[in-house]
Enzyme design. Structure first.
Site, PDB file in Angstrom:
ATOM      1  CD  GLU A   1      -2.997   1.046   0.253  1.00  0.00           C
ATOM      2  OE1 GLU A   1      -2.397   2.076  -0.052  1.00  0.00           O
ATOM      3  OE2 GLU A   1      -4.151   0.817  -0.116  1.00  0.00           O
TER       4      GLU A   1
ATOM      5  CG  ASP B   1       4.265   2.571  -7.295  1.00  0.00           C
ATOM      6  OD1 ASP B   1       3.506   1.634  -7.595  1.00  0.00           O
ATOM      7  OD2 ASP B   1       4.463   3.536  -8.048  1.00  0.00           O
TER       8      ASP B   1
ATOM      9  CG  ASP C   1      -7.550   4.322  -6.378  1.00  0.00           C
ATOM     10  OD1 ASP C   1      -8.427   4.556  -5.537  1.00  0.00           O
ATOM     11  OD2 ASP C   1      -6.352   4.126  -6.072  1.00  0.00           O
TER      12      ASP C   1
ATOM     13  CE  LYS D   1     -13.305  14.032 -14.053  1.00  0.00           C
ATOM     14  NZ  LYS D   1     -12.662  14.937 -13.132  1.00  0.00           N
TER      15      LYS D   1
ATOM     16  CG  ASP E   1     -17.466  -0.164  -7.029  1.00  0.00           C
ATOM     17  OD1 ASP E   1     -16.223  -0.105  -7.198  1.00  0.00           O
ATOM     18  OD2 ASP E   1     -18.136   0.819  -6.644  1.00  0.00           O
TER      19      ASP E   1
ATOM     20  CB  THR F   1     -13.151  -4.649   0.471  1.00  0.00           C
ATOM     21  OG1 THR F   1     -13.634  -3.774  -0.557  1.00  0.00           O
ATOM     22  CG2 THR F   1     -12.742  -5.979  -0.151  1.00  0.00           C
TER      23      THR F   1
HETATM   24  C1  LIG Z   1     -10.162   2.184  -3.810  1.00  0.00           C
HETATM   25  S1  LIG Z   1      -8.989   1.700  -2.624  1.00  0.00           S
HETATM   26  C2  LIG Z   1      -9.428   0.002  -2.272  1.00  0.00           C
HETATM   27  C3  LIG Z   1      -8.932  -0.461  -0.926  1.00  0.00           C
HETATM   28  C4  LIG Z   1      -9.274  -1.907  -0.545  1.00  0.00           C
HETATM   29  N1  LIG Z   1      -8.688  -2.887  -1.450  1.00  0.00           N
HETATM   30  C5  LIG Z   1     -10.760  -2.096  -0.464  1.00  0.00           C
HETATM   31  O1  LIG Z   1     -11.327  -2.793  -1.326  1.00  0.00           O
HETATM   32  O2  LIG Z   1     -11.382  -1.559   0.478  1.00  0.00           O
HETATM   33  C6  LIG Z   1      -7.541   1.496  -3.613  1.00  0.00           C
HETATM   34  C7  LIG Z   1      -6.267   1.453  -2.804  1.00  0.00           C
HETATM   35  O3  LIG Z   1      -5.164   1.183  -3.668  1.00  0.00           O
HETATM   36  C8  LIG Z   1      -4.049   1.926  -3.201  1.00  0.00           C
HETATM   37  N2  LIG Z   1      -3.119   2.077  -4.335  1.00  0.00           N
HETATM   38  C9  LIG Z   1      -3.364   2.663  -5.524  1.00  0.00           C
HETATM   39  N3  LIG Z   1      -2.290   2.600  -6.320  1.00  0.00           N
HETATM   40  C10 LIG Z   1      -1.317   1.963  -5.590  1.00  0.00           C
HETATM   41  C11 LIG Z   1       0.024   1.619  -5.859  1.00  0.00           C
HETATM   42  N4  LIG Z   1       0.594   1.895  -7.031  1.00  0.00           N
HETATM   43  N5  LIG Z   1       0.719   0.993  -4.893  1.00  0.00           N
HETATM   44  C12 LIG Z   1       0.144   0.689  -3.692  1.00  0.00           C
HETATM   45  N6  LIG Z   1      -1.129   0.993  -3.383  1.00  0.00           N
HETATM   46  C13 LIG Z   1      -1.854   1.621  -4.326  1.00  0.00           C
HETATM   47  C14 LIG Z   1      -4.639   3.236  -2.723  1.00  0.00           C
HETATM   48  O4  LIG Z   1      -3.795   3.881  -1.787  1.00  0.00           O
HETATM   49  C15 LIG Z   1      -5.957   2.772  -2.108  1.00  0.00           C
HETATM   50  O5  LIG Z   1      -5.841   2.544  -0.713  1.00  0.00           O
END
Ligand SMILES: C[S@@+](CC[C@H](N)C(=O)[O-])C[C@H]1O[C@@H](n2cnc3c(N)ncnc32)[C@H](O)[C@@H]1O
Length: 231
Positions: free
Chosen positions: A85, A112, A135, A139, A171, A206
């Site tokens: 994360e 990352d 995420d 867009k 989703d 989640t």
């Molecule tokens: C929409 S949240 C979903 C969190 C969790 N998996 C859930 O379903 O509740 C997406 C997560 O991915 C993490 N994230 C996005 N790009 C990332 C990356 N390149 N490396 C590590 N984490 C990443 C973000 O910080 C965020 O906490």
């Protein structure tokens, strides 16, 4: 390795301000116990050494607040789980949960995920990879920031052991279609379901899933498998 076409992408925005005292304390006191210090310069991790035992390793990308990851790791003591994360507050929360529940088969890494996958995870080393509710970058001009891209899937196919799984959930219907279409172009990933999986398997609910469901979104699971024997 087959990552020649992989270009690092920035799939996240830093969404946190100050950490709470408890989150900061968890990072200060518990990261040295359950977290991993890794930078790209350190190169590939030795996963057996990391967990101090040999067991199938599942990588969870973007665990958020870690609730689902803690639950799934507790339900599968026969596997080792590595969560990655960039979100420090969520990581603080997960560290506290690992400590409170005495979870021994879960390590976390603040980095990352794409960089980790590219430089820190050896070929054919993962029994599985979970990407739950990444995420969606809805867009069109932001689609390039999506985690799931063709070169990313090629890299994932390389890191999975033959027979290993890639479980993605979203989703966001259009992102689900994007994942499905791209996965069909990666020859080393098989889709035993032919399309979306009929149910989420052993994936717990989640936080982001509940958020999507509250907005009336459908949820899509895509469970792929690395072809065995290797191709
Ligand atoms: C929409 S949240 C979903 C969190 C969790 N998996 C859930 O379903 O509740 C997406 C997560 O991915 C993490 N994230 C996005 N790009 C990332 C990356 N390149 N490396 C590590 N984490 C990443 C973000 O910080 C965020 O906490």
């Amino acid at each position: 390795m087959s990552d020649n076409t992989y270009r690092p992408i920035r799939s996240f925005v830093r969404r946190e301000g100050r950490l709470t005292t408890g989150q900061q304390r968890a990072l200060d006191e518990l990261y040295s116990l359950y977290g991993i210090d890794w930078t790209a310069a350190a190169g590939p991790l030795d996963l057996d050494v990391l967990f101090n035992r040999q067991a199938p390793v599942v990588l969870d990308i973007g665990y958020g607040d870690g609730e689902a990851l803690a639950e799934i790791a507790s339900a599968h003591p026969e596997r080792n789980y590595l969560g990655v994360e960039v979100y420090r507050a969520g990581t603080g929360r997960l560290l506290r949960r690992i400590e409170a529940d005495g979870i021994t088969n879960l390590k976390v890494l603040l980095a990352d995920a794409s960089e980790l996958l590219r430089q820190g995870i050896p070929s054919a080393s993962l029994a599985g990879l979970q990407l739950f509710f990444p995420d969606p970058w809805p867009k069109k001009r932001h689609h390039k920031r999506r985690m799931v891209q063709a070169p990313w899937l090629t890299m994932v196919a390389d890191r999975l052991q033959p027979g290993g799984f890639l479980h993605m959930a979203t989703d966001w219907a259009e992102y689900a279609e994007w994942m499905l279409a791209l996965s069909e172009t990666e020859p080393r990933l098989d889709n035993p379901h032919g399309g979306y999986a009929p149910d989420p398997g052993d994936r717990p609910g989640t936080r982001f899933e509940r958020r999507g469901v509250r907005k009336g979104h459908d949820v899509f699971d895509l469970i792929l498998q690395r072809y065995a024997p290797s191709t």
